[in-house]
Design a protein around this motif. Structure first.
Motif, PDB file in Angstrom:
ATOM      1  N   ARG A 153      15.784 -49.158  -7.552  1.00  0.00           N
ATOM      2  CA  ARG A 153      14.357 -48.886  -7.736  1.00  0.00           C
ATOM      3  C   ARG A 153      13.550 -49.960  -7.027  1.00  0.00           C
ATOM      4  O   ARG A 153      13.686 -51.145  -7.328  1.00  0.00           O
ATOM      5  CB  ARG A 153      14.006 -48.881  -9.211  1.00  0.00           C
ATOM      6  CG  ARG A 153      12.509 -48.822  -9.442  1.00  0.00           C
ATOM      7  CD  ARG A 153      12.173 -48.089 -10.696  1.00  0.00           C
ATOM      8  NE  ARG A 153      10.762 -48.027 -10.911  1.00  0.00           N
ATOM      9  CZ  ARG A 153      10.004 -46.974 -10.615  1.00  0.00           C
ATOM     10  NH1 ARG A 153      10.540 -45.915 -10.058  1.00  0.00           N
ATOM     11  NH2 ARG A 153       8.720 -46.982 -10.874  1.00  0.00           N
ATOM     12  N   VAL A 154      12.711 -49.535  -6.087  1.00  0.00           N
ATOM     13  CA  VAL A 154      11.812 -50.473  -5.416  1.00  0.00           C
ATOM     14  C   VAL A 154      10.735 -50.874  -6.413  1.00  0.00           C
ATOM     15  O   VAL A 154       9.978 -50.034  -6.895  1.00  0.00           O
ATOM     16  CB  VAL A 154      11.192 -49.855  -4.134  1.00  0.00           C
ATOM     17  CG1 VAL A 154      10.224 -50.848  -3.492  1.00  0.00           C
ATOM     18  CG2 VAL A 154      12.274 -49.433  -3.148  1.00  0.00           C
ATOM     19  N   ILE A 170      19.518 -54.105   7.159  1.00  0.00           N
ATOM     20  CA  ILE A 170      18.500 -54.146   8.210  1.00  0.00           C
ATOM     21  C   ILE A 170      17.803 -55.493   8.279  1.00  0.00           C
ATOM     22  O   ILE A 170      17.097 -55.779   9.236  1.00  0.00           O
ATOM     23  CB  ILE A 170      17.447 -53.029   8.019  1.00  0.00           C
ATOM     24  CG1 ILE A 170      16.721 -53.176   6.679  1.00  0.00           C
ATOM     25  CG2 ILE A 170      18.086 -51.653   8.168  1.00  0.00           C
ATOM     26  CD1 ILE A 170      15.546 -52.221   6.473  1.00  0.00           C
ATOM     27  N   ALA A 171      17.988 -56.342   7.260  1.00  0.00           N
ATOM     28  CA  ALA A 171      17.266 -57.613   7.183  1.00  0.00           C
ATOM     29  C   ALA A 171      18.023 -58.571   6.260  1.00  0.00           C
ATOM     30  O   ALA A 171      19.003 -58.183   5.611  1.00  0.00           O
ATOM     31  CB  ALA A 171      15.861 -57.384   6.638  1.00  0.00           C
ATOM     32  N   TRP A 172      17.528 -59.794   6.154  1.00  0.00           N
ATOM     33  CA  TRP A 172      18.112 -60.756   5.222  1.00  0.00           C
ATOM     34  C   TRP A 172      18.003 -60.217   3.804  1.00  0.00           C
ATOM     35  O   TRP A 172      17.162 -59.363   3.508  1.00  0.00           O
ATOM     36  CB  TRP A 172      17.460 -62.138   5.346  1.00  0.00           C
ATOM     37  CG  TRP A 172      15.982 -62.187   5.063  1.00  0.00           C
ATOM     38  CD1 TRP A 172      14.983 -62.139   5.978  1.00  0.00           C
ATOM     39  CD2 TRP A 172      15.338 -62.292   3.782  1.00  0.00           C
ATOM     40  NE1 TRP A 172      13.751 -62.207   5.358  1.00  0.00           N
ATOM     41  CE2 TRP A 172      13.936 -62.302   4.002  1.00  0.00           C
ATOM     42  CE3 TRP A 172      15.789 -62.381   2.475  1.00  0.00           C
ATOM     43  CZ2 TRP A 172      13.000 -62.401   2.973  1.00  0.00           C
ATOM     44  CZ3 TRP A 172      14.862 -62.468   1.447  1.00  0.00           C
ATOM     45  CH2 TRP A 172      13.495 -62.478   1.704  1.00  0.00           C
ATOM     46  N   CYS A 173      18.856 -60.748   2.926  1.00  0.00           N
ATOM     47  CA  CYS A 173      18.858 -60.322   1.522  1.00  0.00           C
ATOM     48  C   CYS A 173      19.190 -61.516   0.643  1.00  0.00           C
ATOM     49  O   CYS A 173      20.047 -62.326   0.975  1.00  0.00           O
ATOM     50  CB  CYS A 173      19.901 -59.229   1.302  1.00  0.00           C
ATOM     51  SG  CYS A 173      20.113 -58.770  -0.444  1.00  0.00           S
ATOM     52  N   THR A 174      18.519 -61.590  -0.477  1.00  0.00           N
ATOM     53  CA  THR A 174      18.850 -62.534  -1.537  1.00  0.00           C
ATOM     54  C   THR A 174      18.945 -61.716  -2.814  1.00  0.00           C
ATOM     55  O   THR A 174      18.163 -60.796  -3.024  1.00  0.00           O
ATOM     56  CB  THR A 174      17.750 -63.606  -1.680  1.00  0.00           C
ATOM     57  OG1 THR A 174      17.650 -64.316  -0.451  1.00  0.00           O
ATOM     58  CG2 THR A 174      18.059 -64.559  -2.791  1.00  0.00           C
ATOM     59  N   PHE A 175      19.936 -62.035  -3.643  1.00  0.00           N
ATOM     60  CA  PHE A 175      20.045 -61.295  -4.895  1.00  0.00           C
ATOM     61  C   PHE A 175      20.393 -62.232  -6.038  1.00  0.00           C
ATOM     62  O   PHE A 175      20.998 -63.283  -5.848  1.00  0.00           O
ATOM     63  CB  PHE A 175      21.077 -60.166  -4.801  1.00  0.00           C
ATOM     64  CG  PHE A 175      22.492 -60.638  -4.628  1.00  0.00           C
ATOM     65  CD1 PHE A 175      23.293 -60.877  -5.721  1.00  0.00           C
ATOM     66  CD2 PHE A 175      23.010 -60.842  -3.361  1.00  0.00           C
ATOM     67  CE1 PHE A 175      24.599 -61.323  -5.559  1.00  0.00           C
ATOM     68  CE2 PHE A 175      24.307 -61.279  -3.188  1.00  0.00           C
ATOM     69  CZ  PHE A 175      25.106 -61.528  -4.293  1.00  0.00           C
ATOM     70  N   ALA A 212      11.795 -47.795   5.438  1.00  0.00           N
ATOM     71  CA  ALA A 212      13.147 -47.509   5.938  1.00  0.00           C
ATOM     72  C   ALA A 212      13.842 -46.496   5.029  1.00  0.00           C
ATOM     73  O   ALA A 212      15.051 -46.548   4.838  1.00  0.00           O
ATOM     74  CB  ALA A 212      13.956 -48.804   6.017  1.00  0.00           C
ATOM     75  N   GLY A 213      13.084 -45.597   4.438  1.00  0.00           N
ATOM     76  CA  GLY A 213      13.662 -44.568   3.581  1.00  0.00           C
ATOM     77  C   GLY A 213      14.063 -45.055   2.201  1.00  0.00           C
ATOM     78  O   GLY A 213      14.842 -44.396   1.516  1.00  0.00           O
ATOM     79  N   GLY A 214      13.578 -46.228   1.776  1.00  0.00           N
ATOM     80  CA  GLY A 214      13.871 -46.731   0.443  1.00  0.00           C
ATOM     81  C   GLY A 214      15.151 -47.531   0.326  1.00  0.00           C
ATOM     82  O   GLY A 214      15.531 -47.929  -0.760  1.00  0.00           O
TER      83      GLY A 214
END
Length: 189
Positions: free
Chosen positions: A68-69, A95-100, A165-167
């Protein structure tokens, strides 16, 4: 400054997180450095709790993990993921950097590198509640699985507006065999 939606303002901890991420993104640093600074922000207390999602959203879906965005603007998105026991992603990159950050349960991550037409395991780690990690392409091929007995919840911050980017932050899904005999590192990132 970006406009805050009513949803962003009403979700506990989300407004402060979005403000902090924006301040980092606005510095215009390289992707990997940005990901690490956002990870430090989460480790420093900005990681919201499970209540950032509604009770209904925290229930998940028995068929697949849910995404969920929670907030999106030019430069980044904040997404809540809910995983029931055993649910996992396909092997993919971004498509890009990510932190979780994991806010509930435990997620096991396997990292890969592409070697011709095969995937080679290069590391794996299990992240429990409160643990944070991040990465940037290239070197972001992975699979994530809920290894806990209950629902796992994580907050992912991507360096792109995923609504455009389509969610999804997924760039490619890899349906390739794993190379035999590769010994993964267990150190995580």
């Amino acid at each position: 400054m970006a406009l805050m939606t009513q949803e962003t303002v009403s979700r506990p901890g989300l407004r402060e997180l979005a403000d902090g991420v924006r301040a980092i993104v606005d510095q215009g640093l390289p992707a990997r450095r940005t990901a690490w600074l956002v990870a430090d922000l989460l480790r420093g207390g900005a990681l919201p709790g499970p209540e950032v999602l509604t009770e209904e959203e925290r229930r998940g879906d028995p068929e697949r993990y849910t995404s969920r965005v929670l907030h999106a603007e030019d430069g980044f998105s904040i997404v809540g993921l809910v995983w029931l026991p055993g649910q996992e992603t396909p092997v993919h990159d971004h498509i890009a950097w990510c932190t979780f950050g994991v806010v509930q349960g435990a997620e096991h991550e396997i990292l890969y590198r592409l070697d011709g037409d095969r995937l080679v395991r290069v590391g794996e780690s299990t992240n429990g509640a409160g643990e944070v990690s991040g990465f940037a392409p290239p070197g972001d091929i992975h699979r994530v699985r809920n290894v806990s007995d209950g629902t796992a919840i994580s907050i992912h911050i991507y360096g792109a507006d995923v609504t455009r980017a389509g969610g999804s932050s997924v760039r490619r899904v890899y349906d390739l065999p794993e190379a035999e005999g590769a010994e993964p590192s267990r150190s995580g990132r």
